[in-house]
Design a protein around this motif. Structure first.
Motif, PDB file in Angstrom:
ATOM      1  N   LEU A  59       0.818  -1.216   0.000  1.00  0.00           N
ATOM      2  CA  LEU A  59       0.000   0.000   0.000  1.00  0.00           C
ATOM      3  C   LEU A  59       0.851   1.265   0.000  1.00  0.00           C
ATOM      4  CD1 LEU A  59      -2.850  -0.993   2.489  1.00  0.00           C
ATOM      5  CD2 LEU A  59      -3.061  -0.632   0.029  1.00  0.00           C
ATOM      6  N   ALA A  60       1.927   1.265   0.777  1.00  0.00           N
ATOM      7  CA  ALA A  60       2.782   2.449   0.832  1.00  0.00           C
ATOM      8  C   ALA A  60       3.381   2.750  -0.531  1.00  0.00           C
ATOM      9  CB  ALA A  60       3.884   2.258   1.871  1.00  0.00           C
ATOM     10  N   GLY A  61       3.615   1.701  -1.325  1.00  0.00           N
ATOM     11  CA  GLY A  61       4.179   1.899  -2.647  1.00  0.00           C
ATOM     12  C   GLY A  61       3.246   2.623  -3.599  1.00  0.00           C
ATOM     13  N   LEU A  62       1.940   2.615  -3.295  1.00  0.00           N
ATOM     14  CA  LEU A  62       0.986   3.327  -4.147  1.00  0.00           C
ATOM     15  C   LEU A  62       1.221   4.828  -4.126  1.00  0.00           C
ATOM     16  CD1 LEU A  62      -2.281   1.396  -3.204  1.00  0.00           C
ATOM     17  CD2 LEU A  62      -1.186   1.408  -5.450  1.00  0.00           C
ATOM     18  N   THR A  63       1.671   5.344  -2.988  1.00  0.00           N
ATOM     19  CA  THR A  63       1.804   6.801  -2.852  1.00  0.00           C
ATOM     20  C   THR A  63       2.939   7.357  -3.702  1.00  0.00           C
ATOM     21  OG1 THR A  63       3.238   6.568  -0.901  1.00  0.00           O
ATOM     22  CG2 THR A  63       0.858   6.691  -0.522  1.00  0.00           C
ATOM     23  N   GLY A  64       3.786   6.485  -4.235  1.00  0.00           N
ATOM     24  CA  GLY A  64       4.850   6.952  -5.106  1.00  0.00           C
ATOM     25  C   GLY A  64       4.505   6.865  -6.584  1.00  0.00           C
TER      26      GLY A  64
ATOM     27  N   ALA B 234     -10.849  10.604  -3.011  1.00  0.00           N
ATOM     28  CA  ALA B 234     -11.206   9.190  -2.892  1.00  0.00           C
ATOM     29  C   ALA B 234      -9.998   8.318  -2.568  1.00  0.00           C
ATOM     30  CB  ALA B 234     -11.886   8.718  -4.177  1.00  0.00           C
ATOM     31  N   TRP B 235      -8.876   8.598  -3.217  1.00  0.00           N
ATOM     32  CA  TRP B 235      -7.666   7.824  -2.942  1.00  0.00           C
ATOM     33  C   TRP B 235      -7.237   7.996  -1.487  1.00  0.00           C
ATOM     34  CZ3 TRP B 235      -5.059   3.915  -4.617  1.00  0.00           C
ATOM     35  CH2 TRP B 235      -5.059   3.567  -5.981  1.00  0.00           C
ATOM     36  N   ARG B 236      -7.224   9.231  -0.985  1.00  0.00           N
ATOM     37  CA  ARG B 236      -6.807   9.477   0.391  1.00  0.00           C
ATOM     38  C   ARG B 236      -7.729   8.755   1.378  1.00  0.00           C
ATOM     39  NH1 ARG B 236      -7.061  14.434   0.057  1.00  0.00           N
ATOM     40  NH2 ARG B 236      -4.910  14.800  -0.583  1.00  0.00           N
ATOM     41  N   ASP B 237      -9.028   8.796   1.100  1.00  0.00           N
ATOM     42  CA  ASP B 237      -9.980   8.125   1.988  1.00  0.00           C
ATOM     43  C   ASP B 237      -9.787   6.613   1.951  1.00  0.00           C
ATOM     44  OD1 ASP B 237     -11.005  10.609   2.537  1.00  0.00           O
ATOM     45  OD2 ASP B 237     -12.713  10.422   1.165  1.00  0.00           O
ATOM     46  N   TRP B 238      -9.562   6.068   0.740  1.00  0.00           N
ATOM     47  CA  TRP B 238      -9.401   4.617   0.630  1.00  0.00           C
ATOM     48  C   TRP B 238      -8.135   4.157   1.355  1.00  0.00           C
ATOM     49  CZ3 TRP B 238      -6.028   0.945  -1.270  1.00  0.00           C
ATOM     50  CH2 TRP B 238      -6.560  -0.327  -1.463  1.00  0.00           C
ATOM     51  N   LEU B 239      -7.029   4.841   1.151  1.00  0.00           N
ATOM     52  CA  LEU B 239      -5.786   4.464   1.835  1.00  0.00           C
ATOM     53  C   LEU B 239      -5.937   4.610   3.338  1.00  0.00           C
ATOM     54  CD1 LEU B 239      -3.257   6.154  -0.611  1.00  0.00           C
ATOM     55  CD2 LEU B 239      -3.433   3.693  -0.159  1.00  0.00           C
ATOM     56  N   GLY B 240      -6.680   5.642   3.782  1.00  0.00           N
ATOM     57  CA  GLY B 240      -6.882   5.838   5.212  1.00  0.00           C
ATOM     58  C   GLY B 240      -7.619   4.697   5.861  1.00  0.00           C
ATOM     59  N   ARG B 241      -8.444   3.968   5.101  1.00  0.00           N
ATOM     60  CA  ARG B 241      -9.155   2.811   5.663  1.00  0.00           C
ATOM     61  C   ARG B 241      -8.175   1.732   6.115  1.00  0.00           C
ATOM     62  NH1 ARG B 241     -14.388   2.308   3.263  1.00  0.00           N
ATOM     63  NH2 ARG B 241     -14.578   0.261   4.288  1.00  0.00           N
TER      64      ARG B 241
ATOM     65  N   VAL C  34      -3.016   4.040   6.090  1.00  0.00           N
ATOM     66  CA  VAL C  34      -1.939   4.674   5.335  1.00  0.00           C
ATOM     67  C   VAL C  34      -2.232   6.168   5.252  1.00  0.00           C
ATOM     68  CG1 VAL C  34      -0.715   4.799   3.142  1.00  0.00           C
ATOM     69  CG2 VAL C  34      -1.520   2.583   4.000  1.00  0.00           C
ATOM     70  N   ALA C  35      -1.429   6.968   5.926  1.00  0.00           N
ATOM     71  CA  ALA C  35      -1.609   8.418   5.888  1.00  0.00           C
ATOM     72  C   ALA C  35      -0.998   8.952   4.598  1.00  0.00           C
ATOM     73  CB  ALA C  35      -0.957   9.067   7.105  1.00  0.00           C
ATOM     74  N   ALA C  36      -1.786   9.708   3.864  1.00  0.00           N
ATOM     75  CA  ALA C  36      -1.292  10.250   2.597  1.00  0.00           C
ATOM     76  C   ALA C  36      -1.771  11.681   2.436  1.00  0.00           C
ATOM     77  CB  ALA C  36      -1.770   9.379   1.446  1.00  0.00           C
ATOM     78  N   PRO C  37      -1.251  12.602   3.270  1.00  0.00           N
ATOM     79  CA  PRO C  37      -1.720  13.990   3.172  1.00  0.00           C
ATOM     80  C   PRO C  37      -1.335  14.653   1.862  1.00  0.00           C
ATOM     81  CG  PRO C  37       0.169  13.816   4.642  1.00  0.00           C
ATOM     82  CD  PRO C  37      -0.239  12.415   4.312  1.00  0.00           C
TER      83      PRO C  37
ATOM     84  N   ASP D  23      -3.506  -6.608  -2.446  1.00  0.00           N
ATOM     85  CA  ASP D  23      -4.687  -7.440  -2.209  1.00  0.00           C
ATOM     86  C   ASP D  23      -5.822  -6.693  -1.515  1.00  0.00           C
ATOM     87  OD1 ASP D  23      -3.479  -9.687  -3.313  1.00  0.00           O
ATOM     88  OD2 ASP D  23      -2.577 -10.275  -1.388  1.00  0.00           O
ATOM     89  N   GLU D  24      -5.535  -5.575  -0.878  1.00  0.00           N
ATOM     90  CA  GLU D  24      -6.545  -4.879  -0.085  1.00  0.00           C
ATOM     91  C   GLU D  24      -7.701  -4.375  -0.955  1.00  0.00           C
ATOM     92  OE1 GLU D  24      -2.842  -4.843   2.343  1.00  0.00           O
ATOM     93  OE2 GLU D  24      -3.337  -4.531   0.222  1.00  0.00           O
ATOM     94  N   ALA D  25      -8.903  -4.430  -0.398  1.00  0.00           N
ATOM     95  CA  ALA D  25     -10.105  -3.970  -1.089  1.00  0.00           C
ATOM     96  C   ALA D  25     -11.135  -3.558  -0.047  1.00  0.00           C
ATOM     97  CB  ALA D  25     -10.670  -5.052  -2.002  1.00  0.00           C
ATOM     98  N   THR D  26     -12.063  -2.725  -0.449  1.00  0.00           N
ATOM     99  CA  THR D  26     -13.169  -2.314   0.417  1.00  0.00           C
ATOM    100  C   THR D  26     -14.490  -2.574  -0.304  1.00  0.00           C
ATOM    101  OG1 THR D  26     -13.106  -0.042  -0.427  1.00  0.00           O
ATOM    102  CG2 THR D  26     -11.810  -0.517   1.552  1.00  0.00           C
ATOM    103  N   ASP D  27     -15.560  -2.655   0.476  1.00  0.00           N
ATOM    104  CA  ASP D  27     -16.887  -2.807  -0.120  1.00  0.00           C
ATOM    105  C   ASP D  27     -17.334  -1.476  -0.719  1.00  0.00           C
ATOM    106  OD1 ASP D  27     -17.144  -5.475   0.616  1.00  0.00           O
ATOM    107  OD2 ASP D  27     -17.953  -4.958   2.591  1.00  0.00           O
TER     108      ASP D  27
END
Length: 290
Positions: free
Chosen positions: A179-184, A195-202, A205-208, A254-258
């Motif tokens: 997940l951390a690799g997504l921010t790069g 939406a990306w910030r909210d999804w990572l926050g679930r 993963v803090a991504a200000p 692998d992470e996912a949300t409903d």
């Protein structure tokens, strides 16, 4: 039992009750001011009650008129629905379906050849629109909607629920890892940059400060950009299923949300069991299950 009032009188009363103005009612239904006034007076005489109070600035409904208005509106609506139902049956095998552009592009159209091959007798027409169709016009037979399924005036069948997860081209997937690799990476945004910030926050993963990336007004465009290797899209499972199956996209984590909403098949209750609608609904459910 009182005799039913003539239809012209009911139409004149309903229009006048809605506008509270005889002139506007007359313009709407194509009669003269005097003809509408006459129809209303005849209706009042037949019912034995005053339906309107005539005032200098227009009309107001009496309590009896307001009560009668609700019954007349409901009766006319039923007649319009009945006429639309008969008109649809008269169209024979023509089936007009409303869908969103995203659903049409990424889910329905790539599969549509299977339906056309299996049902060559149905003349299928697709109408793509971001707005929910109003079935009262009679031009649309059924629709696939994205939402919570709460449309009590319609026949509603759940097509599929969804999951939300990142997707990218195979070439990009190996560079991410977690997940951390997504921010790069270049993140592709679907209308809402948050939406990306909210999804990572679930996932904690803090991504200000997320990397800048293009914002698309259609989910399908963000998905196509991901297929082209332009970044990572946050996508809904139904819209990327075919690209994942074909190897054009991969899930780098692998992470996912409903997803908060699902896809639903909707149709007017009075025509929901018509043969062509039933066949297309069954096919949609088969495809979603597969």
């Amino acid at each position: 039992m009182p005799h039913l009032p003539p239809m012209p009188a009911l139409r004149a009363f309903e229009a006048a009750a809605r506008h509270l103005n005889v002139t506007r009612a007359a313009e709407e239904i194509g009669l003269t001011h005097g003809a509408v006034s006459h129809q209303i007076r005849e209706l009042e005489a037949r019912l034995g009650v005053r339906l309107f109070e005539r005032e200098p600035r227009g009309l107001t409904l009496t309590p009896a008129g307001d009560t009668y208005r609700r019954f007349v509106e409901a009766a006319l609506a039923q007649l319009r629905d009945g006429a639309a139902a008969v008109a649809r049956q008269g169209k024979g095998r023509v089936l007009t379906v409303s869908v969103s552009p995203n659903f049409a592009h990424k889910w329905l159209v790539p599969r549509l050849g299977r339906f056309l091959e299996a049902h060559p007798d149905i003349d299928l027409r697709l109408s793509a629109s971001v707005r929910h169709v109003d079935f009262r016009g009679g031009d649309i037979d059924m629709a696939v909607r994205h939402g919570d399924g709460n449309w009590p005036a319609l026949d509603v069948t759940k097509l599929c629920e969804e999951r939300v997860f990142p997707v990218c081209s195979p070439a990009l997937a190996g560079r991410i890892g977690d997940l951390a690799g997504l921010t790069g990476q270049t993140l592709l945004h679907d209308r809402d940059p948050a939406a990306w910030r909210d999804w990572l926050g679930r996932f904690g993963v803090a991504a200000p400060e997320l990397p800048h990336g293009p914002v698309f007004d259609q989910t399908s465009l963000a998905i196509d950009a991901a297929v082209a290797g332009q970044g990572v899209a946050l996508a809904r499972s139904a819209l990327v299923a075919l690209d994942l199956a074909a190897g054009r996209l991969m899930r780098p984590v692998d992470e996912a949300t409903d997803a908060p909403f699902a896809y639903w098949i909707v149709a007017p209750p009075q025509t929901a069991r018509a043969p062509a609608i039933a066949r297309f609904r069954a096919w949609l459910l088969e495809q979603a299950a597969a």
